[in-house]
Design an enzyme around this catalytic site. Structure first.
Site, PDB file in Angstrom:
ATOM      1  N   CYS A   2      33.668  43.224  34.501  1.00  0.00           N
ATOM      2  CA  CYS A   2      32.791  44.327  34.130  1.00  0.00           C
ATOM      3  C   CYS A   2      33.552  45.510  33.511  1.00  0.00           C
ATOM      4  O   CYS A   2      34.628  45.851  33.941  1.00  0.00           O
ATOM      5  CB  CYS A   2      31.980  44.815  35.310  1.00  0.00           C
ATOM      6  SG  CYS A   2      32.876  44.889  36.858  1.00  0.00           S
ATOM      7  N   ARG A  26      38.544  41.077  30.352  1.00  0.00           N
ATOM      8  CA  ARG A  26      38.291  41.184  31.790  1.00  0.00           C
ATOM      9  C   ARG A  26      37.248  40.167  32.245  1.00  0.00           C
ATOM     10  O   ARG A  26      37.125  39.908  33.435  1.00  0.00           O
ATOM     11  CB  ARG A  26      37.813  42.604  32.127  1.00  0.00           C
ATOM     12  CG  ARG A  26      38.852  43.663  31.802  1.00  0.00           C
ATOM     13  CD  ARG A  26      38.221  45.025  31.661  1.00  0.00           C
ATOM     14  NE  ARG A  26      37.769  45.566  32.922  1.00  0.00           N
ATOM     15  CZ  ARG A  26      38.504  46.313  33.715  1.00  0.00           C
ATOM     16  NH1 ARG A  26      39.733  46.596  33.386  1.00  0.00           N
ATOM     17  NH2 ARG A  26      38.005  46.791  34.838  1.00  0.00           N
ATOM     18  N   TRP A  70      29.469  41.527  34.679  1.00  0.00           N
ATOM     19  CA  TRP A  70      29.854  40.284  35.358  1.00  0.00           C
ATOM     20  C   TRP A  70      28.907  40.219  36.554  1.00  0.00           C
ATOM     21  O   TRP A  70      29.071  40.941  37.532  1.00  0.00           O
ATOM     22  CB  TRP A  70      31.323  40.348  35.788  1.00  0.00           C
ATOM     23  CG  TRP A  70      31.841  39.048  36.313  1.00  0.00           C
ATOM     24  CD1 TRP A  70      32.335  38.008  35.581  1.00  0.00           C
ATOM     25  CD2 TRP A  70      31.917  38.647  37.682  1.00  0.00           C
ATOM     26  NE1 TRP A  70      32.706  36.989  36.420  1.00  0.00           N
ATOM     27  CE2 TRP A  70      32.467  37.340  37.704  1.00  0.00           C
ATOM     28  CE3 TRP A  70      31.577  39.239  38.900  1.00  0.00           C
ATOM     29  CZ2 TRP A  70      32.684  36.639  38.887  1.00  0.00           C
ATOM     30  CZ3 TRP A  70      31.784  38.543  40.075  1.00  0.00           C
ATOM     31  CH2 TRP A  70      32.339  37.252  40.060  1.00  0.00           C
ATOM     32  N   ASN A  96      29.427  49.575  37.630  1.00  0.00           N
ATOM     33  CA  ASN A  96      30.413  48.541  37.968  1.00  0.00           C
ATOM     34  C   ASN A  96      30.513  48.544  39.473  1.00  0.00           C
ATOM     35  O   ASN A  96      30.835  49.568  40.071  1.00  0.00           O
ATOM     36  CB  ASN A  96      31.801  48.895  37.423  1.00  0.00           C
ATOM     37  CG  ASN A  96      31.975  48.554  35.959  1.00  0.00           C
ATOM     38  OD1 ASN A  96      33.008  48.836  35.390  1.00  0.00           O
ATOM     39  ND2 ASN A  96      30.975  47.945  35.358  1.00  0.00           N
ATOM     40  N   GLY A  97      30.276  47.400  40.084  1.00  0.00           N
ATOM     41  CA  GLY A  97      30.416  47.318  41.526  1.00  0.00           C
ATOM     42  C   GLY A  97      29.185  46.725  42.173  1.00  0.00           C
ATOM     43  O   GLY A  97      28.388  46.041  41.522  1.00  0.00           O
ATOM     44  N   GLU A 470      50.234  27.349  42.738  1.00  0.00           N
ATOM     45  CA  GLU A 470      49.964  27.972  41.436  1.00  0.00           C
ATOM     46  C   GLU A 470      49.696  26.906  40.370  1.00  0.00           C
ATOM     47  O   GLU A 470      48.795  27.051  39.533  1.00  0.00           O
ATOM     48  CB  GLU A 470      51.149  28.862  41.035  1.00  0.00           C
ATOM     49  CG  GLU A 470      51.151  29.345  39.598  1.00  0.00           C
ATOM     50  CD  GLU A 470      49.959  30.232  39.209  1.00  0.00           C
ATOM     51  OE1 GLU A 470      49.196  30.644  40.095  1.00  0.00           O
ATOM     52  OE2 GLU A 470      49.809  30.496  37.994  1.00  0.00           O
ATOM     53  N   LYS A 474      46.203  26.788  38.181  1.00  0.00           N
ATOM     54  CA  LYS A 474      46.114  26.817  36.707  1.00  0.00           C
ATOM     55  C   LYS A 474      45.264  25.649  36.196  1.00  0.00           C
ATOM     56  O   LYS A 474      44.505  25.788  35.245  1.00  0.00           O
ATOM     57  CB  LYS A 474      47.506  26.736  36.068  1.00  0.00           C
ATOM     58  CG  LYS A 474      48.246  28.034  36.036  1.00  0.00           C
ATOM     59  CD  LYS A 474      47.575  29.082  35.174  1.00  0.00           C
ATOM     60  CE  LYS A 474      47.811  30.484  35.678  1.00  0.00           C
ATOM     61  NZ  LYS A 474      47.147  30.896  36.899  1.00  0.00           N
ATOM     62  N   GLU A 477      41.584  26.603  37.005  1.00  0.00           N
ATOM     63  CA  GLU A 477      41.050  27.745  36.250  1.00  0.00           C
ATOM     64  C   GLU A 477      40.790  27.413  34.781  1.00  0.00           C
ATOM     65  O   GLU A 477      39.792  27.841  34.214  1.00  0.00           O
ATOM     66  CB  GLU A 477      42.054  28.911  36.269  1.00  0.00           C
ATOM     67  CG  GLU A 477      42.159  29.634  37.593  1.00  0.00           C
ATOM     68  CD  GLU A 477      43.243  30.713  37.545  1.00  0.00           C
ATOM     69  OE1 GLU A 477      43.016  31.797  38.091  1.00  0.00           O
ATOM     70  OE2 GLU A 477      44.327  30.472  36.975  1.00  0.00           O
ATOM     71  N   HIS A 493      50.071  13.769  56.629  1.00  0.00           N
ATOM     72  CA  HIS A 493      49.193  14.261  57.700  1.00  0.00           C
ATOM     73  C   HIS A 493      47.733  14.297  57.258  1.00  0.00           C
ATOM     74  O   HIS A 493      46.896  14.858  57.964  1.00  0.00           O
ATOM     75  CB  HIS A 493      49.647  15.650  58.159  1.00  0.00           C
ATOM     76  CG  HIS A 493      51.024  15.640  58.749  1.00  0.00           C
ATOM     77  ND1 HIS A 493      51.309  15.119  59.984  1.00  0.00           N
ATOM     78  CD2 HIS A 493      52.214  16.057  58.242  1.00  0.00           C
ATOM     79  CE1 HIS A 493      52.610  15.225  60.227  1.00  0.00           C
ATOM     80  NE2 HIS A 493      53.170  15.791  59.167  1.00  0.00           N
ATOM     81  N   LYS A 587      39.150  38.967  34.769  1.00  0.00           N
ATOM     82  CA  LYS A 587      40.566  39.321  34.847  1.00  0.00           C
ATOM     83  C   LYS A 587      40.866  40.278  35.990  1.00  0.00           C
ATOM     84  O   LYS A 587      41.659  40.012  36.854  1.00  0.00           O
ATOM     85  CB  LYS A 587      40.990  39.947  33.523  1.00  0.00           C
ATOM     86  CG  LYS A 587      42.436  40.370  33.462  1.00  0.00           C
ATOM     87  CD  LYS A 587      43.322  39.193  33.177  1.00  0.00           C
ATOM     88  CE  LYS A 587      44.788  39.498  33.270  1.00  0.00           C
ATOM     89  NZ  LYS A 587      45.555  38.269  33.528  1.00  0.00           N
TER      90      LYS A 587
HETATM   91  N1  GLU Z   1      26.149  44.650  40.520  1.00  0.00           N
HETATM   92  C1  GLU Z   1      25.830  44.881  39.145  1.00  0.00           C
HETATM   93  C2  GLU Z   1      25.117  43.713  38.498  1.00  0.00           C
HETATM   94  O1  GLU Z   1      25.171  42.610  38.972  1.00  0.00           O
HETATM   95  C3  GLU Z   1      27.047  45.280  38.340  1.00  0.00           C
HETATM   96  C4  GLU Z   1      28.019  44.180  38.120  1.00  0.00           C
HETATM   97  C5  GLU Z   1      29.208  44.672  37.323  1.00  0.00           C
HETATM   98  O2  GLU Z   1      30.053  45.343  37.921  1.00  0.00           O
HETATM   99  O3  GLU Z   1      29.264  44.351  36.124  1.00  0.00           O
HETATM  100  O4  GLU Z   1      24.489  43.925  37.503  1.00  0.00           O
END
Ligand code: GLU
Length: 592
Positions: A2, A26, A70, A96-97, A470, A474, A477, A493, A587
């Site tokens: 985000c 990101r 995101w 964001n959050g 790691e 990779k 991912e 085991h 990211k």
């Molecule tokens: N929680 C918010 C959403 O799902 C923000 C996500 C974000 O940080 O992009 O829209």
């Protein structure tokens, strides 16, 4: 993960579009931009990548706000994409959050008659702000109603509002927010410094709990939530060149960053002498040295703990997201050494905050300038491997391992100069090795053979255990193969039940005391028809395929996962996946 980008300058909407593109690394799933024109708000929102979008349909303005999402709450749809608008279109808002109490807030707002058009937790903030404005008799949001809204949110949310009068209101709690300015009077705000490098020349990192107002003409004022006195903002120079953030002729950032490893590792040892001395003395005098990280950084944490334990120092590594359960363990004379590429990893920083409250000394190694983690640290170190843009870590992890070896070397009382000399030789070998067409061909051929497989195992012991983890990460991912890394000792085991004819098993082998046991593990795999790929200095008849490692044993933990970076890159291309933007991943993991 985000991103927010704000511009106050001519053609602000274009600056925001370009800024969001620079934040693309990101990771995100949808995006949007809003501007005010003729006193009306205009929004464009899309699902998917910004990629080739050259121009927005929005009118040209001097103030614009953009967001890459995101998704945490609510599917990836246009309605859930940000910015979200007030019912009367008096403002738009991005976040964001996560609003942890969004269910309670939404339920109570609904009983008061507020209606919702998306499934996001973000929209709860929009309706709450509307409610606060109504309470204060406001037609447009003010700092007062904005702050009152933020006070009701639980969890971490960084929020930006663009009001119909072109006033911007910003609040940081958790996800980073950095203000930028240039000599022409333009003002910017972004989720990281790097993305502003081409636009702004100076930056100020907004602290958690600070509220910023930006007037339509670009006057920036910053407040803490507890006072009406503006904060004195000390801007710092942005010394990242915009041109360092390009692919440098490589097809992908990931490929560029893999090859960077042959050039940037020596820089990791350029640490201020005072900081090195402090870190070494913290470690030597600690009751317990914890190491902390998430994802690849948690492998660096495990690796450093291993190195310190080998020196007889009490040390344990904790994945950040599991540390809460052990809160009661931490004491005043403990030290925590924290690994994070961005310095903004939410899982990690949360642990650091409460460890700090318990008096634990914080040492960190971070790659990004001006991060929260750096500012939380008693002894901060910068990784200095250059911007890492591809989502999967390559050079940052190698750098973290170099730093770990360096610190352990100094704790053991050995000469700094000797370490640098050996590293310089290794860096040259690594570059030669990466550039050798025989290695590239071998890995490319191997990727063809692996195309048919959807699972593989990677074994390593002792100092190479974390390299095996790691290696597997990779593969997961970037090429979406179910790969698992184990200690070679773990094989019999349980894991051996999964080995059948042709199962690919990579055996990472150093020239150390674990070698004999690793060869036994390879023999056990072979006896069950497994396909053994030896990643080792010396060949062995047990290997069906041999990837030859360079001779530098001090750095074998790095050398043994580097082939996985190229291998997974080739595999991704063959499968038609984008190695720079693997699905679902982000990211800078700024949400928990
Ligand atoms: N929680 C918010 C959403 O799902 C923000 C996500 C974000 O940080 O992009 O829209």
């Amino acid at each position: 993960m985000c991103g927010i980008y704000v511009a106050v300058c001519d053609d602000a909407q274009e600056k925001v579009l370009a800024g969001l593109k620079r934040l693309e690394y990101r990771g995100y799933d949808s995006w949007g931009v809003a501007v005010v024109s003729d006193t009306a708000l205009h929004i464009e929102k899309y699902v998917g990548q910004i990629g080739a979008v050259q121009e927005l349909l929005l009118p040209s303005t001097r103030v614009a706000l953009g967001h890459t999402r995101w998704a945490t709450h609510g599917g990836v749809t246009q309605a859930n994409a940000h910015p979200h608008s007030a019912s009367d279109d008096s403002f738009v808002l991005v976040q964001n959050g996560v609003v942890e109490n969004y269910q309670e807030l939404k339920a109570s707002l609904k009983t008061e008659g507020y209606e919702f058009v998306s499934q996001t937790d973000t929209e709860v903030i929009v309706r709450l702000l509307e409610k606060e404005m109504k309470k204060g008799g406001e037609e447009l949001p003010s700092r007062t109603s904005f702050q009152a809204t933020m006070d009701q949110l639980e969890g971490r949310s960084t929020v930006a509002v663009l009001a119909q009068n072109n006033l911007l209101l910003l609040y940081r709690n958790g996800s980073p927010l950095v203000l930028g300015k240039n000599k022409k009077g333009a003002v910017f705000c972004s989720s990281d410094v790097l993305s502003m490098a081409g636009d702004a020349t100076e930056y100020y990192t907004v602290e958690n709990g600070e509220v910023v107002t930006i007037s339509p003409t670009g006057e920036v004022v910053c407040f803490t939530t507890s006072s009406d006195e503006p904060v004195v903002m000390r801007y710092k120079k942005i010394d990242v060149e915009a041109h360092t953030i390009d692919k440098n002729g490589y097809a992908h950032y990931m490929l560029k960053e893999i090859f960077d490893q042959g050039q940037v590792l020596l820089q990791v040892t350029n640490q201020p002498a005072a900081e090195l001395k402090k870190t070494v003395s913290y470690i030597k005098n600690a009751r317990m040295v914890y190491t902390l990280g998430a994802g690849s950084a948690s492998f660096a944490a495990q690796f450093l703990s291993f190195q310190l334990r080998q020196l007889g120092i009490q040390s344990d590594s904790l994945p950040s997201y599991e540390a809460r359960s052990f809160q009661s363990l931490f004491q005043k004379d403990d030290v925590v050494i924290v690994f994070s590429q961005s310095g903004e990893t939410a899982d990690t920083n949360e642990v650091v905050e409460w460890m700090k409250k318990q008096g634990v000394k914080v040492v960190s190694i971070v790659n990004m300038l001006g991060s929260t983690l750096t500012r939380l640290s008693d002894s901060p170190h910068m990784l200095q491997v250059g911007p890492e843009v591809a989502i999967a870590s390559t050079k940052a992890l190698s750098g973290q391992l170099v730093w770990s070896l360096f610190i352990a070397w100094l704790v053991a009382g050995k000469s700094e100069q000797d370490f640098r000399k050996q590293l310089q030789v290794y860096q040259a070998h690594l570059q030669e090795w990466l550039e050798s067409t025989s290695l590239q061909h071998q890995l490319e051929e191997l990727s063809v053979q692996l195309l048919q497989h959807n699972q593989m195992f990677i074994l390593g012991r002792g100092q190479l255990h974390t390299s095996a983890l790691e290696f597997a990460l990779k593969m997961k991912e970037i090429s979406y193969i179910h790969a698992e890394g184990f200690s070679g000792g773990e094989l019999k085991h349980g894991v051996i039940a999964l080995i059948s004819s042709g199962t690919p098993v990579f055996c990472l082998i150093a020239q150390d005391s674990e070698k004999a046991d690793m060869l036994s593990a390879a023999a056990e795999v072979r006896a069950r028809g497994g396909w053994v790929v030896g990643v080792a200095r010396e060949n062995n008849e047990l290997f069906s395929e041999w990837i030859q490692l360079p001779e530098d044993e001090l750095f074998v933990a790095i050398s043994s996962f580097v082939p996985a970076q190229l291998l997974t890159y080739y595999l991704a291309l063959k499968h038609g996946f984008d190695p720079d933007k693997p699905r679902n991943l982000a990211k800078s993991v700024t949400v928990k």
